[in-house]
Scaffold this motif. Structure first.
Motif, PDB file in Angstrom:
ATOM      1  N   LYS A  84       9.268  12.410   3.325  1.00 13.21           N
ATOM      2  CA  LYS A  84      10.850  12.494   1.990  1.00 13.21           C
ATOM      3  C   LYS A  84      10.850  10.956   1.538  1.00 13.21           C
ATOM      4  CE  LYS A  84      13.895  15.097   0.143  1.00 13.21           C
ATOM      5  NZ  LYS A  84      14.890  15.620   0.526  1.00 13.21           N
ATOM      6  N   ASN A  85      10.353   9.836   3.014  1.00 11.75           N
ATOM      7  CA  ASN A  85      10.618   8.810   1.853  1.00 11.75           C
ATOM      8  C   ASN A  85       9.704   7.579   2.349  1.00 11.75           C
ATOM      9  OD1 ASN A  85      13.337   8.390   1.193  1.00 11.75           O
ATOM     10  ND2 ASN A  85      14.190   8.124   3.235  1.00 11.75           N
ATOM     11  N   ALA A  86       8.169   8.494   2.248  1.00 13.20           N
ATOM     12  CA  ALA A  86       6.828   8.229   2.806  1.00 13.20           C
ATOM     13  C   ALA A  86       6.564   6.951   1.527  1.00 13.20           C
ATOM     14  CB  ALA A  86       5.679   8.809   3.285  1.00 13.20           C
ATOM     15  N   ARG A  87       5.923   5.496   1.966  1.00 13.73           N
ATOM     16  CA  ARG A  87       5.426   5.031   0.909  1.00 13.73           C
ATOM     17  C   ARG A  87       4.048   4.471   0.929  1.00 13.73           C
ATOM     18  NH1 ARG A  87       8.749  -0.352   1.194  1.00 13.73           N
ATOM     19  NH2 ARG A  87       7.412  -0.380   3.098  1.00 13.73           N
ATOM     20  N   ILE A 122       5.480  12.039  -4.539  1.00 14.32           N
ATOM     21  CA  ILE A 122       6.422  13.237  -4.186  1.00 14.32           C
ATOM     22  C   ILE A 122       6.549  14.177  -5.181  1.00 14.32           C
ATOM     23  CG2 ILE A 122       8.732  12.089  -5.456  1.00 14.32           C
ATOM     24  CD1 ILE A 122       9.071  13.726  -1.604  1.00 14.32           C
ATOM     25  N   ASP A 174      10.858  16.295   5.214  1.00 15.10           N
ATOM     26  CA  ASP A 174      11.662  15.709   5.605  1.00 15.10           C
ATOM     27  C   ASP A 174      11.361  14.378   5.896  1.00 15.10           C
ATOM     28  OD1 ASP A 174      13.419  17.429   3.848  1.00 15.10           O
ATOM     29  OD2 ASP A 174      14.118  18.556   5.697  1.00 15.10           O
ATOM     30  N   ASP A 204       2.435   2.186   2.499  1.00 14.53           N
ATOM     31  CA  ASP A 204       2.957   2.857   4.464  1.00 14.53           C
ATOM     32  C   ASP A 204       1.659   2.915   4.965  1.00 14.53           C
ATOM     33  OD1 ASP A 204       4.609   0.848   4.181  1.00 14.53           O
ATOM     34  OD2 ASP A 204       6.464   2.475   4.230  1.00 14.53           O
ATOM     35  N   TRP A 254      -1.199   9.900   1.425  1.00 17.49           N
ATOM     36  CA  TRP A 254       0.129   9.635   0.805  1.00 17.49           C
ATOM     37  C   TRP A 254      -0.242   9.987  -0.549  1.00 17.49           C
ATOM     38  CZ3 TRP A 254       1.443   8.128  -4.505  1.00 17.49           C
ATOM     39  CH2 TRP A 254       2.574   8.412  -4.363  1.00 17.49           C
ATOM     40  N   ARG A 287       3.925  16.407  -3.130  1.00 21.49           N
ATOM     41  CA  ARG A 287       4.690  16.847  -1.694  1.00 21.49           C
ATOM     42  C   ARG A 287       5.271  18.039  -2.194  1.00 21.49           C
ATOM     43  NH1 ARG A 287       6.415  11.775   0.655  1.00 21.49           N
ATOM     44  NH2 ARG A 287       5.412  10.442  -0.966  1.00 21.49           N
ATOM     45  N   ARG A 288       6.184  18.057  -2.832  1.00 15.06           N
ATOM     46  CA  ARG A 288       6.844  19.354  -3.189  1.00 15.06           C
ATOM     47  C   ARG A 288       6.723  20.700  -3.511  1.00 15.06           C
ATOM     48  NH1 ARG A 288      10.993  15.237  -6.496  1.00 15.06           N
ATOM     49  NH2 ARG A 288      12.514  15.050  -5.287  1.00 15.06           N
TER      50      ARG A 288
END
Length: 88
Positions: free
Chosen positions: A78-81, A50, A75, A84, A47, A53-54
């Motif tokens: 994008k919603n990775a937490r 964000i 993409d 998780d 992880w 990652r950008r």
């Protein structure tokens, strides 16, 4: 654009990935490392925030290697937490 300029950009985000100057001597190598980090997030193996990652995605787009693949992995993840991911 030269490798030296790309390396200077990469050094701003390189703390997130394994980087060996002797082995990674092309701009394409640096872009691949960014793509790899995005893939790790997309697969839930690791992880990154964000914002980072950008930056990884922007690096690939700026230097022109793996831009489409990086966008796809970005993409997907994008919603990775953080909770998780296997590790952070």
């Amino acid at each position: 654009m030269t490798y030296e300029k790309a390396l200077k950009d990469f050094e701003k985000i390189s703390h997130v990935t394994y980087f060996e100057p002797i082995e990674h001597t092309e701009i394409q190598d640096l872009c691949y490392l960014c793509l790899h980090e995005l893939d790790l997030v997309a697969e839930g193996e690791f992880w990154h925030p964000i914002a980072l990652r950008r930056k990884l995605l922007a690096f690939c787009k700026k230097w022109g290697y793996y831009a489409e693949e990086a966008q796809r992995e970005f993409d997907i993840g994008k919603n990775a937490r953080k909770c998780d991911a296997y590790s952070d």
